[in-house]
Design a protein around this motif. Structure first.
Motif, PDB file in Angstrom:
ATOM      1  N   LEU A  10       1.527  -7.220   2.372  1.00  0.00           N
ATOM      2  CA  LEU A  10       1.790  -7.074   0.940  1.00  0.00           C
ATOM      3  C   LEU A  10       1.320  -8.284   0.156  1.00  0.00           C
ATOM      4  O   LEU A  10       1.376  -9.428   0.633  1.00  0.00           O
TER       5      LEU A  10
ATOM      6  N   VAL B 280       6.839  -8.488  -4.661  1.00  0.00           N
ATOM      7  CA  VAL B 280       6.230  -9.337  -3.646  1.00  0.00           C
ATOM      8  C   VAL B 280       6.069 -10.735  -4.227  1.00  0.00           C
ATOM      9  O   VAL B 280       5.363 -10.918  -5.226  1.00  0.00           O
TER      10      VAL B 280
ATOM     11  N   THR C 251       3.297  -5.655  -6.531  1.00  0.00           N
ATOM     12  CA  THR C 251       4.583  -5.559  -7.232  1.00  0.00           C
ATOM     13  C   THR C 251       4.530  -4.450  -8.277  1.00  0.00           C
ATOM     14  O   THR C 251       3.650  -4.428  -9.134  1.00  0.00           O
TER      15      THR C 251
END
Length: 127
Positions: free
Chosen positions: A86, A125, A91
């Motif tokens: 990620l 993230v 996000t």
């Protein structure tokens, strides 16, 4: 109509992993192609991944290829999105969606072919 509920979102560091789930109820789950989309603040809702009715065929957005994997368990009425490596730009609020527009066993890429949507789950993230 099918009711969808996502879960599994949260806060993760860059390079980490999350697994999103989307539980469906209502109509016959295997009659629906399923998709995952995401929307970051101030941006449009983007296509992430799609999986065919049987689960045999998948398709991914360019920015997640090789990192995300969609799968489904029809007896459990659930679709999953495994997210690895990620990045902060991942996000967003992630939504699952169901489409009964087509009868073929192929992923559905058209956002407007999806008639049922979940409420979304936040994925953040950190760098």
């Amino acid at each position: 109509q099918v009711h969808l509920v996502e879960s599994g979102g949260g806060l993760v560091q860059a390079g980490g992993s999350l697994r999103l789930s989307c539980a469906a109820s209502g109509r016959t789950f295997s009659a629906y192609a399923m998709g995952w989309f995401r929307q970051a603040p101030g941006k449009e809702r983007d296509f992430v991944a799609a999986i065919s009715r049987s689960g045999e065929n998948t398709y991914y957005g360019e920015f997640v290829k090789g990192r995300f994997t969609a799968s489904r368990d029809n007896p459990k009425n659930t679709v999953y999105l495994e997210m690895n490596s990620l990045k902060p730009e991942d996000t967003a609020v992630y939504y699952c969606a169901a489409s009964s527009t087509y009868t073929w066993d192929r992923p559905v890429l058209d956002r407007y072919a999806y008639g049922d949507w979940g409420q979304g789950t936040q994925v953040t993230v950190s760098s």
